[in-house]
Scaffold this active site. Structure first.
Site, PDB file in Angstrom:
ATOM      1  N   GLU A 102       0.836  -1.393  -0.083  1.00  0.00           N
ATOM      2  CA  GLU A 102       0.059   0.218  -0.203  1.00  0.00           C
ATOM      3  C   GLU A 102       0.981   1.362  -0.071  1.00  0.00           C
ATOM      4  O   GLU A 102       1.870   1.471   0.621  1.00  0.00           O
ATOM      5  CB  GLU A 102      -0.818   0.072   1.349  1.00  0.00           C
ATOM      6  CG  GLU A 102      -1.562  -1.126   1.542  1.00  0.00           C
ATOM      7  CD  GLU A 102      -2.629  -1.319   2.495  1.00  0.00           C
ATOM      8  OE1 GLU A 102      -3.688  -1.848   2.333  1.00  0.00           O
ATOM      9  OE2 GLU A 102      -2.454  -0.628   3.467  1.00  0.00           O
ATOM     10  N   CYS A 118       3.134   8.336   1.716  1.00  0.00           N
ATOM     11  CA  CYS A 118       3.697   7.162   2.615  1.00  0.00           C
ATOM     12  C   CYS A 118       3.756   6.091   1.671  1.00  0.00           C
ATOM     13  O   CYS A 118       2.867   5.532   1.445  1.00  0.00           O
ATOM     14  CB  CYS A 118       2.732   7.158   3.723  1.00  0.00           C
ATOM     15  SG  CYS A 118       3.263   5.980   4.949  1.00  0.00           S
ATOM     16  N   CYS A 125       5.939  -7.308   7.153  1.00  0.00           N
ATOM     17  CA  CYS A 125       7.061  -6.813   7.928  1.00  0.00           C
ATOM     18  C   CYS A 125       7.380  -8.225   8.692  1.00  0.00           C
ATOM     19  O   CYS A 125       6.505  -8.683   9.512  1.00  0.00           O
ATOM     20  CB  CYS A 125       6.568  -5.754   8.706  1.00  0.00           C
ATOM     21  SG  CYS A 125       8.227  -5.091   9.493  1.00  0.00           S
ATOM     22  N   CYS A 129       6.662  -6.024  16.162  1.00  0.00           N
ATOM     23  CA  CYS A 129       6.396  -4.983  17.107  1.00  0.00           C
ATOM     24  C   CYS A 129       4.774  -5.233  17.287  1.00  0.00           C
ATOM     25  O   CYS A 129       3.842  -5.406  16.617  1.00  0.00           O
ATOM     26  CB  CYS A 129       6.374  -3.699  16.572  1.00  0.00           C
ATOM     27  SG  CYS A 129       8.011  -3.286  15.855  1.00  0.00           S
ATOM     28  N   CYS A 132       1.604  -3.145  16.258  1.00  0.00           N
ATOM     29  CA  CYS A 132       1.685  -2.775  14.527  1.00  0.00           C
ATOM     30  C   CYS A 132       0.757  -3.703  14.049  1.00  0.00           C
ATOM     31  O   CYS A 132       1.130  -4.981  14.041  1.00  0.00           O
ATOM     32  CB  CYS A 132       3.152  -2.560  13.997  1.00  0.00           C
ATOM     33  SG  CYS A 132       3.068  -2.556  12.397  1.00  0.00           S
ATOM     34  N   CYS A 350      -1.081   5.241  10.622  1.00  0.00           N
ATOM     35  CA  CYS A 350      -0.077   4.582  11.237  1.00  0.00           C
ATOM     36  C   CYS A 350      -0.539   3.102  11.860  1.00  0.00           C
ATOM     37  O   CYS A 350      -1.322   3.067  12.837  1.00  0.00           O
ATOM     38  CB  CYS A 350       0.841   5.218  12.328  1.00  0.00           C
ATOM     39  SG  CYS A 350       1.455   6.912  11.755  1.00  0.00           S
TER      40      CYS A 350
END
Ligand code: SAH
Ligand code: SF4
Length: 361
Positions: A102, A118, A125, A129, A132, A350
């Site tokens: 994205e 962004c 990923c 974390c 997230c 975010c």
């Protein structure tokens, strides 16, 4: 021209195209060295300036187009979905090589034509974390330099801005950019080339969870972007519990890496800090944060936590606590801002970027 590109592209897609280098990540000197006919600079310029394209097609001359179709991969990431939020933010889901990733297009101000895009550096990923949503996908793969450049050019062509003067880029989408440092650095070289978009490296920010080896590599890059570090905690036990990367490079090593960063005059590192109630928002955190930031040219960015299904145990700090936290840091001499979360209603804010497996959308 379209017809020619279509025919040859179809033929080569069926055979060798997957192994060919992306046309969108080759610099003029690389195009020339590999035999691009005519002016390689001219071909590069046509490829890299999306405001000159008709449809999604760079206006290449016949010989260059034929050569590129045979020797490079001329495909841009395909738009799979585009959703706009009430605040003007647009989330564009791209598909390339069978996977989705994205980019988020954010006009900075309705009155001014400035835009931040962004962008993603990986599909998923692998950093794990706990706060997230992207972490729930795991790492599927790195994006190539061509896919990184392609998402910028395709987004500009589709939504704007019309020239790079009005553009800033942040590597804050999916993925840990410094786990894909080769692809990211190559993409930045291409995006900053004066004969292409000609973006200033000062207008590009790479955000990392704290991959020290990658920070060192980025510091040596020929066109060095700005750096952002997702700090998110002030003690090693807490940071390690929410960001596993801290077990490899702890707070002291991170600070030492930032001290070695070759800051230019007036340059600051952005320190991102997601505010989690009862985890990292105590008075003791304020004290430790002030001490950790002491002597570092910084801009601290407090980010309200965006809750999501993959982190049921975490809660956002209250707006009142974020204000107190920010005021105390300011009074202690830190430079601090609170991030306005953009695109929440289309899950583009975010830590909300998820595609494919594990998606709740
Ligand atoms: N992987 C890089 C860049 C992408 S994440 C990094 O971690 O820096 C971009 C920012 O979003 C990071 O600062 C991260 O701490 C923050 N973030 C992740 N999940 C979030 C969430 N649920 N709410 C608010 N911010 C989040
Ligand atoms: Fe990856 Fe950044 Fe999310 Fe951590 S915060 S899982 S590094 S995208």
């Amino acid at each position: 021209m379209l017809e020619l590109l279509g025919q040859v592209a179809e033929a080569s897609a069926a055979t060798t195209q997957a192994a060919l280098p992306s046309a969108f990540a080759l610099l003029p000197e690389q195009l020339e060295a590999s035999g691009c006919p005519g002016s390689a600079t001219n071909a590069f310029q046509k490829l890299q300036r999306p405001w000159t394209w008709s449809h999604v097609e760079p206006p290449l001359g016949q010989a260059a187009a034929r050569w590129l179709v045979e020797h490079t991969d001329l495909r841009l990431p395909q738009v799979e979905r585009e959703v706009s939020a009430s605040d003007g933010t647009t989330r564009v889901v791209y598909r390339s090589g069978g996977q989705a990733f994205e980019a988020v297009h954010m006009p900075r101000d309705v009155r001014a034509p400035r835009v931040t895009i962004c962008i993603s550096s990986q599909v998923g990923c692998g950093m794990g974390c706990t706060f997230c949503a992207t972490a729930s996908m795991g790492l599927i793969r790195n994006l190539s330099a061509g896919e990184i450049v392609g998402q910028v050019l395709a987004t500009m062509h589709r939504i704007g801005p019309k020239t790079s003067n009005q553009l800033s880029l942040v590597f804050m989408g999916m993925g840990e950019p410094l786990h894909n440092v080769t692809g990211v650095v190559q993409a930045i070289q291409t995006l900053c080339h004066p004969r292409g978009l000609g973006l200033s490296p000062k207008r590009i920010t790479v955000s990392t969870s704290g991959v020290v080896k990658g920070i060192e590599a980025l510091a040596r890059a020929p066109r060095r972007p700005r750096l952002a570090l997702s700090l998110n905690a002030t003690s090693d036990p807490t940071r390690s519990s929410i960001m596993p990367v801290n077990r490899k490079w702890d707070l002291a090593e991170l600070r030492a890496a930032l001290d070695r960063w070759p800051f230019e005059a007036r340059e600051r590192v952005t320190i991102e800090y997601v505010m989690l109630a009862g985890v990292n928002d105590s008075d003791a955190d304020i004290e430790r944060l002030v001490a950790w930031l002491d002597g570092l040219p910084h801009m601290l960015n407090l980010i309200p936590f965006n809750p999501h299904h993959a982190a049921p145990g975490l809660r956002a700090s209250s707006p009142a606590r974020i204000s107190e936290f920010s005021a105390a840091l300011h009074a202690a001499g830190c430079r601090v801002t609170v991030r306005v979360n953009r695109g929440r209603d289309v899950a583009a804010a975010c830590g909300q970027l998820v595609t494919g497996v594990g998606s709740d959308r």
